[in-house]
Scaffold this active site. Structure first.
Site, PDB file in Angstrom:
ATOM      1  N   GLU A 264      47.286 -57.374  10.165  1.00  0.00           N
ATOM      2  CA  GLU A 264      46.423 -58.223   9.351  1.00  0.00           C
ATOM      3  C   GLU A 264      45.208 -58.129   9.519  1.00  0.00           C
ATOM      4  OE1 GLU A 264      47.864 -62.328   9.625  1.00  0.00           O
ATOM      5  OE2 GLU A 264      49.965 -62.048   9.430  1.00  0.00           O
TER       6      GLU A 264
ATOM      7  N   GLU B 212      52.402 -62.880  15.673  1.00  0.00           N
ATOM      8  CA  GLU B 212      51.301 -63.937  16.341  1.00  0.00           C
ATOM      9  C   GLU B 212      52.361 -64.813  17.303  1.00  0.00           C
ATOM     10  OE1 GLU B 212      48.965 -65.842  13.194  1.00  0.00           O
ATOM     11  OE2 GLU B 212      47.994 -64.093  12.938  1.00  0.00           O
TER      12      GLU B 212
END
Length: 581
Positions: A313, A194
């Site tokens: 994820e 991220e």
């Protein structure tokens, strides 16, 4: 408390010359497997472990499904700091036994590094990471390791502190690549989790991420050994599956001209549904359309262009914050549709689990039925229905109740209570996809109508997991006046069999009251949370401290039965008072 780390393992460093046959490297880097032997039987490779396909898309397909060892080696400052036990070989063995083919091991390096210029990773910590990786590899799992929360701890400053951030990123990956250069090909490197960048516009953020991904690629590919052909994962900005961000990543991947690259994004659903705010409590057409479009965009941008994708994820954000944020039946629909979308778009998925799904101490699923739905979606579809609960009133005659089935391509087969099969046209009727439970059946199932669940039915379809339907008796919840503070405030609430869905919060002029000023519907668990054991609805400090001093706030609580209650609270300094009128 300082973690106790095992002694660092000794191993042979075995490299591969340029031109080494890919089959040898992709077959698991046999020399590293030999090196396992000096560590003892606990690290010995699993017998019959599959080789890694030479084609990256085939290798990524072989990684499906995947699971995240979240809140462990990524926890700050150490492995057990965020509530999870120290990772064991037994845990990874059980993960493999549950049907997972890959495990993502998020790793945060920040608190285990020395100062510039070397940014040396603590030897004991590096050894611990390697121990967990080796255990997973020995079970025949693919393993993904990354640079995780470092993304918001220090790499986000790259726009204003470019050279220092880049130097640390290079130092970090040089050490990781060197440590794992001879690891089997089942080990995958992910450049950064991220990635985000402060004080930069969209164009600059794209440039910075391209630079990080390119530097990562160069470091790994020139580090020798199995790293010359290792599968490498590159993320979009913040791992967001936004079409523009994905196009930026696709351009980076194409520019690197490397057939062993994987794109990675994350997905937690349509945000208001995922966290339960803005009144979005159901897996409705908007939520489903968001899911469908996201996977189509992933397929169009990457998969159809020959770039394999690992969704590093996925899940629902509200589920991570605690129970109740997403109603269980609506959550089952989401995961059923998610699995179908991933499978049809050829995306490998890695379930984010920070301890919410799998109990790492007891080594069992916290909600076995939820996992059955998730795992079933890996291979087939399941039928669902408009609701997972039929609410019946505490008193008065009952009426027929109809649920709308969504077979998802399957065929309805039967309706059962335990081992007893209900009889069509006597106990229920089925007209098209309308399943109607007769009043006489509901009366029998509800029994003495004690508050709460009275009976559980299962609607079976030709494929997938049966849909659970609970018959639940309720009365309108009762609430009482209460006083407290902005740090601790609880509304006395006798739920009487009902279940809280969401909360509206408004000032006298109708404007939203609370941290969300664009919607009156505040976020479940972060601003309010029911406690069914203590018979309270707790208002959090994060909510109360945003209320305007001295102004009365109207709370409307919506329950899953369709019932609502009204309550009023006023914050005066640090004091909070509440009443039913």
């Amino acid at each position: 408390m300082q973690n106790q780390h095992p002694p660092r393992h000794r191993r042979r460093r075995i490299g591969f010359a340029v031109g080494t046959p890919l089959a040898l490297i992709a077959g698991g880097v046999l020399a590293y497997g030999t090196a396992f032997g000096v560590f003892g039987d606990e690290a010995r490779p699993r017998a019959g472990a599959a080789t890694v396909p030479a084609d990256a898309s085939a290798a990524v397909a072989a990684m499906q499904p995947g699971w995240n060892l979240g809140n462990s080696l990524d926890a700050v400052p150490d492995e057990t700091a965020w509530g999870q036990p120290r990772t064991t070989k037994a845990l990874l063995k059980e993960v493999r036994a549950q049907g997972f083919k890959s495990v993502r091991v998020p790793v945060t390096w920040s608190d285990h590094q020395g100062a510039a210029p070397g940014h040396t990773i603590d030897a004991a910590y590096l050894s611990r990471v390697k121990e967990v990786v080796d255990w997973a590899l020995a079970e025949g799992l693919y393993v993904i390791i990354d640079v995780h929360h470092d993304s918001w701890q220090w790499t986000k400053a790259m726009a204003t502190d470019h050279d220092k951030v880049l130097a640390r990123f290079e130092a970090t990956w040089n050490q990781i690549a060197s440590t794992f250069r001879d690891a089997p090909a089942q080990l995958v490197f992910e450049s950064i989790n991220e990635p985000q960048f402060d004080h930069a516009d969209a164009a600059r953020k794209a440039e910075l991420l391209d630079e990080l991904n390119t530097v990562f690629h160069r470091i790994v590919r020139t580090s020798g050994g199995g790293n010359e052909n290792r599968l490498l994962m590159l993320p979009t900005e913040v791992c967001t599956p936004d079409p523009q961000l994905m196009r930026h990543l696709a351009a980076t991947i194409k520019s690197l001209n490397d057939p062993r690259l994987i794109a990675t994004v994350h997905y937690y659903g349509y945000w208001p549904f995922s966290v339960n705010n803005a009144g979005v409590t159901r897996f409705d057409a908007t939520v489903e359309a968001n899911l469908t479009k996201t996977f189509k965009d992933i397929n169009d941008t990457f998969v159809d262009q020959g770039i394999p994708v690992v969704m590093g994820e996925y899940g629902l954000l509200g589920f991570d914050h605690g129970p109740g944020a997403v109603e269980r039946g609506e959550m089952l629909k989401y995961f059923e549709a998610f699995g179908h979308a991933a499978r049809t778009n050829k995306v490998t998925t890695t379930l984010w689990d920070n301890g919410a799904f799998y109990d790492r101490k007891a080594l069992k699923w916290k909600d076995a039925g939820l996992f059955r739905q998730i795992s079933s979606s890996w291979t087939t579809r399941s039928g669902t229905a408009s609701s997972a609960t039929v609410f019946v009133p505490k008193s008065g005659p009952l009426k027929d109740r109809t649920l709308t089935l969504d077979p998802n391509g399957a065929t309805f087969k039967s309706l059962k209570q335990g081992t007893t099969t209900l009889v069509k046209d006597r106990d229920y009727t089925l007209t098209g996809n309308n399943l109607t439970l007769k009043a006489t059946t509901l009366t029998r199932l509800a029994g003495d109508r004690s508050p709460g669940v009275n009976a559980t039915l299962h609607a079976a379809f030709s494929t997938g997991v049966p849909w659970r339907i609970q018959v639940r008796t309720y009365e309108k919840p009762l609430q009482a006046n209460a006083a407290g503070t902005s740090d601790t405030y609880a509304i006395p609430t006798h739920f009487r069999g009902d279940v809280l869905a969401t909360m509206e919060s408004t000032y006298a002029d109708g404007t939203a009251a609370g941290p969300l000023d664009w919607t009156p519907y505040q976020q479940f668990n972060t601003t309010f949370a029911p406690d069914y054991t203590q018979n309270t609805i707790n208002l959090t400090p994060a909510y109360l401290k945003t209320l305007k001093d001295g102004q009365r706030v109207k709370l409307t609580f919506h329950f899953w039965s369709g019932t609502t209650t009204t309550y009023y609270v006023t914050r005066s300094g640090e004091t909070v008072s509440g009443s039913t009128s």
